[in-house]
Motif scaffolding. Sequence first.
Motif, PDB file in Angstrom:
ATOM      1  N   LEU A   8     -12.591  10.995   1.768  1.00 19.34           N
ATOM      2  CA  LEU A   8     -10.823  11.267   1.803  1.00 19.34           C
ATOM      3  C   LEU A   8     -10.104  10.208   1.150  1.00 19.34           C
ATOM      4  CD1 LEU A   8     -10.861  11.815   5.765  1.00 19.34           C
ATOM      5  CD2 LEU A   8     -11.478  13.444   4.106  1.00 19.34           C
ATOM      6  N   MET A   9      -9.043  10.746   0.634  1.00 21.23           N
ATOM      7  CA  MET A   9      -7.993   9.910  -0.143  1.00 21.23           C
ATOM      8  C   MET A   9      -6.989   9.406   0.983  1.00 21.23           C
ATOM      9  SD  MET A   9      -9.256  10.075  -3.313  1.00 21.23           S
ATOM     10  CE  MET A   9      -8.153   8.749  -3.436  1.00 21.23           C
ATOM     11  N   GLU A  10      -6.932   8.096   0.982  1.00 22.38           N
ATOM     12  CA  GLU A  10      -6.051   7.324   2.079  1.00 22.38           C
ATOM     13  C   GLU A  10      -4.417   7.550   1.502  1.00 22.38           C
ATOM     14  OE1 GLU A  10      -6.689   3.809   3.694  1.00 22.38           O
ATOM     15  OE2 GLU A  10      -5.232   3.626   4.776  1.00 22.38           O
ATOM     16  N   VAL A  11      -3.636   7.920   2.036  1.00 24.37           N
ATOM     17  CA  VAL A  11      -2.207   8.067   1.712  1.00 24.37           C
ATOM     18  C   VAL A  11      -1.404   7.171   2.394  1.00 24.37           C
ATOM     19  CG1 VAL A  11      -0.156   9.718   1.275  1.00 24.37           C
ATOM     20  CG2 VAL A  11      -2.577  10.324   1.182  1.00 24.37           C
ATOM     21  N   ASN A  12      -0.412   6.277   1.695  1.00 27.10           N
ATOM     22  CA  ASN A  12       0.518   5.369   2.158  1.00 27.10           C
ATOM     23  C   ASN A  12       1.683   6.140   2.380  1.00 27.10           C
ATOM     24  OD1 ASN A  12       2.001   3.402   3.040  1.00 27.10           O
ATOM     25  ND2 ASN A  12       1.846   2.270   0.929  1.00 27.10           N
ATOM     26  N   ILE A  13       1.538   6.797   3.499  1.00 27.32           N
ATOM     27  CA  ILE A  13       2.586   7.943   3.771  1.00 27.32           C
ATOM     28  C   ILE A  13       4.150   7.305   4.017  1.00 27.32           C
ATOM     29  CG2 ILE A  13       2.102   8.234   6.016  1.00 27.32           C
ATOM     30  CD1 ILE A  13       3.035  11.078   3.993  1.00 27.32           C
ATOM     31  N   GLY A  14       4.201   6.160   4.782  1.00 24.76           N
ATOM     32  CA  GLY A  14       5.218   5.444   5.009  1.00 24.76           C
ATOM     33  C   GLY A  14       6.114   4.483   3.959  1.00 24.76           C
ATOM     34  N   LYS A  15       4.967   4.408   2.669  1.00 24.52           N
ATOM     35  CA  LYS A  15       5.469   3.494   1.573  1.00 24.52           C
ATOM     36  C   LYS A  15       5.555   2.078   2.228  1.00 24.52           C
ATOM     37  CE  LYS A  15       8.310   7.099  -0.783  1.00 24.52           C
ATOM     38  NZ  LYS A  15       7.507   7.329  -1.850  1.00 24.52           N
ATOM     39  N   GLU A  16       4.576   1.781   3.097  1.00 17.46           N
ATOM     40  CA  GLU A  16       4.519   0.351   3.211  1.00 17.46           C
ATOM     41  C   GLU A  16       3.859  -0.427   2.556  1.00 17.46           C
ATOM     42  OE1 GLU A  16       3.959   0.311   8.058  1.00 17.46           O
ATOM     43  OE2 GLU A  16       2.797   2.138   7.078  1.00 17.46           O
ATOM     44  N   THR A  17       4.525  -1.702   2.105  1.00 16.00           N
ATOM     45  CA  THR A  17       4.113  -2.708   1.229  1.00 16.00           C
ATOM     46  C   THR A  17       2.912  -3.455   1.551  1.00 16.00           C
ATOM     47  OG1 THR A  17       5.759  -4.251   2.072  1.00 16.00           O
ATOM     48  CG2 THR A  17       6.285  -3.159  -0.044  1.00 16.00           C
ATOM     49  N   ASN A  18       2.519  -3.455   2.984  1.00 13.86           N
ATOM     50  CA  ASN A  18       1.574  -4.147   3.597  1.00 13.86           C
ATOM     51  C   ASN A  18       0.268  -3.197   3.742  1.00 13.86           C
ATOM     52  OD1 ASN A  18       2.756  -2.988   5.493  1.00 13.86           O
ATOM     53  ND2 ASN A  18       2.552  -4.334   6.863  1.00 13.86           N
ATOM     54  N   LYS A  19       0.549  -2.047   3.465  1.00 14.75           N
ATOM     55  CA  LYS A  19      -0.668  -1.115   3.813  1.00 14.75           C
ATOM     56  C   LYS A  19      -1.462  -0.477   2.556  1.00 14.75           C
ATOM     57  CE  LYS A  19      -0.218   0.876   8.183  1.00 14.75           C
ATOM     58  NZ  LYS A  19       0.870   1.438   8.936  1.00 14.75           N
ATOM     59  N   TYR A  20      -2.475  -0.139   2.587  1.00 11.69           N
ATOM     60  CA  TYR A  20      -3.334   0.530   1.489  1.00 11.69           C
ATOM     61  C   TYR A  20      -2.799   2.038   1.535  1.00 11.69           C
ATOM     62  CZ  TYR A  20      -5.913  -4.016   1.560  1.00 11.69           C
ATOM     63  OH  TYR A  20      -6.320  -5.377   1.301  1.00 11.69           O
ATOM     64  N   GLY A  21      -3.393   2.364   0.407  1.00  8.01           N
ATOM     65  CA  GLY A  21      -3.227   4.095   0.305  1.00  8.01           C
ATOM     66  C   GLY A  21      -2.661   4.342  -1.005  1.00  8.01           C
TER      67      GLY A  21
END
Length: 241
Positions: free
Chosen positions: A129-142
């Motif tokens: 699955l492609m992980e999406v950084n839906i919240g545009k968080e700088t500390n998150k992958y995706g």
Amino acid sequence: MKEKLFDNIVEENLARIEERIQNACVQAGRKREDVTLVGVSKTFDADRVNLAIRSGVNILGENRVQEILQKKPHLEMDNVQMHLIGHLQTNKVKSIVGQVDMIQSVDSVKVARVIDTCSKNLGITTKILMEVNIGKETNKYGVELEQLEDVILQVSNLSNVEICGLMCVPPICEKKEDVRKFFCKMNEVFLDIANKKLDNVSMKVLSMGMSSDFEEAIKEGSTMVRIGTALFGDRTYPVIK
Ligand SMILES: *Cc1c(COP(=O)(O)O)cnc(C)c1O
């Protein structure tokens, strides 16, 4: 005695989660079989995870390669799938490909390429699955939404990787309405990509929703919820490495 107690708790928790999934499906006008449960077993030892398997959990989610490799030989894995749901470093790809049924946390073309190469060497295809950084968080992958289609197009050219859908971990929200917006956006993107009918891309799995928000996720189209705490209880950190 202690194990027995835990067994009952996991079984009870599972029954309660099942009821909540069913209710959310009814409210959303969806079929129960369209939502799959992943039991997130990170930090729980093999004995405990086996109790969950015996209670009927048939997909496990773990977020660390090392923990999967250590735990898996002790798990009753007949008819049980293992999904990697945590960030995967390229240097760990070789040890995990072939050991899991799906990698839900693919967040770059680079890591997908390494998965492809390792899969080729084993003569297998790896579901991702492609992980999406839906919240545009700088500390998150995706992957960022703006790049998603381009990334998917590039990954779809890899012959030993099969894109099955999308995954996300939305920002922590105090209000349910707020988290629902992220799930709603994910579903829009998911359907949008599905409608493009890209070669080698199937949008079957939309993996979103955790203990605190899985009903919201189901109402917004999730096909796979990943539940840890509500099933196993609170995790005692630090996470096993
Ligand atoms: C830990 C984890 C979960 C489960 O979280 P809970 O809140 O315990 O249900 C789901 N998805 C990912 C990616 C995780 O790391």
